[in-house]
Design an enzyme around this catalytic site. Structure first.
Site, PDB file in Angstrom:
ATOM      1  N   HIS A 104       0.861  -1.180   0.000  1.00  0.00           N
ATOM      2  CA  HIS A 104       0.000   0.000   0.000  1.00  0.00           C
ATOM      3  C   HIS A 104       0.901   1.235   0.000  1.00  0.00           C
ATOM      4  O   HIS A 104       2.137   1.128   0.008  1.00  0.00           O
ATOM      5  CB  HIS A 104      -0.954  -0.013   1.202  1.00  0.00           C
ATOM      6  N   GLU A 105       0.288   2.396   0.053  1.00  0.00           N
ATOM      7  CA  GLU A 105       1.031   3.652  -0.059  1.00  0.00           C
ATOM      8  C   GLU A 105       2.102   3.788   1.034  1.00  0.00           C
ATOM      9  O   GLU A 105       3.132   4.427   0.821  1.00  0.00           O
ATOM     10  CB  GLU A 105       0.046   4.828  -0.058  1.00  0.00           C
ATOM     11  N   GLY A 146       9.303   1.310   8.716  1.00  0.00           N
ATOM     12  CA  GLY A 146       8.322   2.359   8.959  1.00  0.00           C
ATOM     13  C   GLY A 146       8.105   2.597  10.443  1.00  0.00           C
ATOM     14  O   GLY A 146       8.142   1.649  11.232  1.00  0.00           O
ATOM     15  N   HIS A 198       3.999   1.349   2.244  1.00  0.00           N
ATOM     16  CA  HIS A 198       5.178   0.655   1.703  1.00  0.00           C
ATOM     17  C   HIS A 198       5.809   1.462   0.562  1.00  0.00           C
ATOM     18  O   HIS A 198       7.026   1.598   0.466  1.00  0.00           O
ATOM     19  CB  HIS A 198       4.785  -0.712   1.115  1.00  0.00           C
TER      20      HIS A 198
HETATM   21  P1  AMP Z   1       4.605  -4.929   6.636  1.00  0.00           P
HETATM   22  O1  AMP Z   1       4.448  -5.395   5.229  1.00  0.00           O
HETATM   23  O2  AMP Z   1       3.312  -4.576   7.281  1.00  0.00           O
HETATM   24  O3  AMP Z   1       5.468  -5.853   7.448  1.00  0.00           O
HETATM   25  O4  AMP Z   1       5.392  -3.551   6.556  1.00  0.00           O
HETATM   26  C1  AMP Z   1       6.625  -3.437   5.896  1.00  0.00           C
HETATM   27  C2  AMP Z   1       7.249  -2.119   6.280  1.00  0.00           C
HETATM   28  O5  AMP Z   1       6.389  -1.053   5.907  1.00  0.00           O
HETATM   29  C3  AMP Z   1       7.460  -2.011   7.795  1.00  0.00           C
HETATM   30  O6  AMP Z   1       8.712  -1.395   8.048  1.00  0.00           O
HETATM   31  C4  AMP Z   1       6.320  -1.137   8.234  1.00  0.00           C
HETATM   32  O7  AMP Z   1       6.577  -0.388   9.397  1.00  0.00           O
HETATM   33  C5  AMP Z   1       6.154  -0.225   7.029  1.00  0.00           C
HETATM   34  N1  AMP Z   1       4.792   0.315   6.990  1.00  0.00           N
HETATM   35  C6  AMP Z   1       3.634  -0.374   7.095  1.00  0.00           C
HETATM   36  N2  AMP Z   1       2.590   0.468   7.086  1.00  0.00           N
HETATM   37  C7  AMP Z   1       3.096   1.718   6.968  1.00  0.00           C
HETATM   38  C8  AMP Z   1       2.530   3.029   6.915  1.00  0.00           C
HETATM   39  N3  AMP Z   1       1.217   3.232   6.984  1.00  0.00           N
HETATM   40  N4  AMP Z   1       3.347   4.081   6.789  1.00  0.00           N
HETATM   41  C9  AMP Z   1       4.690   3.905   6.727  1.00  0.00           C
HETATM   42  N5  AMP Z   1       5.294   2.707   6.795  1.00  0.00           N
HETATM   43  C10 AMP Z   1       4.503   1.615   6.902  1.00  0.00           C
END
Ligand code: AMP
Length: 290
Positions: free
Chosen positions: A34-35, A147, A37
């Site tokens: 999503h945005e 993130g 990422h």
């Molecule tokens: P995930 O796929 O949920 O494990 O996230 C992968 C990376 O993207 C992690 O470092 C998260 O912290 C980051 N991330 C997920 N959601 C967001 C968001 N809304 N804003 C910024 N970074 C994000």
């Protein structure tokens, strides 16, 4: 853009890039991009020669009864989005290759993994640090991007990098939100229409805390009480925790004197959502402005 599934191929490619003195940026994800990422990927694109995005729903960071099986996956869509952001490689390993039979080595950061999400998800961070360590070993990135959305995860990985003297620069990127403030998350897809509406209250509660701190409130208990009162307006919303912690130690503070992280986890129906905000007390804010 290439998709690499095999660990040995990923290693070979990364080592060739290293020999060519290319700066490798790694963005670890669980996919269903999503945005949030994509904003991280764009930062990596600006700052590195080679951008590698790993997509791996990591079984060892999910506890029993959690959503490993039903975690949203859509590799074709992820490929399109990654390509549009100029990603060079998607590393998309198989579960059986990352964790072959007999796998028995784990990386564990102590203490700061015990509170906040660590309380309700006891082996979660051990799973996270283990898979991130494996990704670091396979890819040997120069820069890695995480993130602030998963603030505790970011702090824990930063600690692992420091404690183990790893030559990796870590960048923590800001939280990207929907228009109503809800932090973007792959898990938001689980929410029904009415749950989605209620979910905006999570960020509202963090903004409420921000307002209280800005007006001089330094007592965490009073702030948390006000946040709980606000959230209790929606019966579908169950608080897992609200915690105000020091940003360096992740230990709860008894009074707000320095930079704090206000972290929150709620269940909306069966979906667990997390969010957070980093704040300075009003006195320090004034100092910064002058
Ligand atoms: P995930 O796929 O949920 O494990 O996230 C992968 C990376 O993207 C992690 O470092 C998260 O912290 C980051 N991330 C997920 N959601 C967001 C968001 N809304 N804003 C910024 N970074 C994000």
């Amino acid at each position: 853009m290439k998709i690499i599934n095999r660990i040995d191929k990923m290693k070979t490619y990364a080592r060739i890039m290293k020999k060519e003195n290319k700066l490798i940026g790694l963005v670890p994800t669980m996919g269903y991009l999503h945005e949030g990422h994509l904003s991280i990927i764009r930062a990596a694109r600006n700052q590195s020669d080679i951008v590698i995005v790993s997509i791996f729903v990591n079984p060892v960071q999910f506890g029993p009864g959690e959503d490993f099986e039903k975690y949203p996956r859509d590799i074709n869509r992820d490929e399109e989005l990654a390509k549009d952001c100029g990603v060079d490689i998607i590393f998309y390993p198989k579960k059986e290759d990352m964790y072959p039979e007999g796998f028995s080595t784990y990386v564990n950061v102590e203490k700061m993994t015990e509170n906040l999400c660590g309380k309700s998800r006891p082996h979660h961070f051990r799973g996270v640090t283990t898979v991130v360590m494996k990704l670091f070993e396979i890819i040997k990135p120069d820069i890695t991007y995480f993130g602030q959305k998963d603030a505790q995860q970011a702090y824990v990985i930063k600690k692992m990098i420091e404690d183990l003297n790893m030559d990796i620069t870590m960048k923590i990127m800001p939280i990207i939100r929907e228009e109503d403030g809800l932090a973007m998350s792959s898990r938001n897809i689980y929410l029904s229409e009415s749950e989605r509406k209620d979910a905006s209250l999570v960020y509202e509660s963090l903004k409420l805390a921000e307002g209280l701190i800005a007006s001089g409130q330094a007592n965490p208990k009073k702030i948390i009480k006000k946040m709980r009162d606000l959230l209790s307006e929606k019966p579908a919303l169950n608080i897992d925790y609200i915690s105000i912690v020091d940003t360096k130690t992740l230990k709860e503070v008894t009074t707000i004197e320095g930079e704090v992280l206000i972290a929150i986890a709620v269940f909306i129906g069966k979906t667990r959502l997390i969010d957070n905000i980093i704040l300075l007390p009003s006195a320090l804010l004034c100092e910064q402005k002058t």
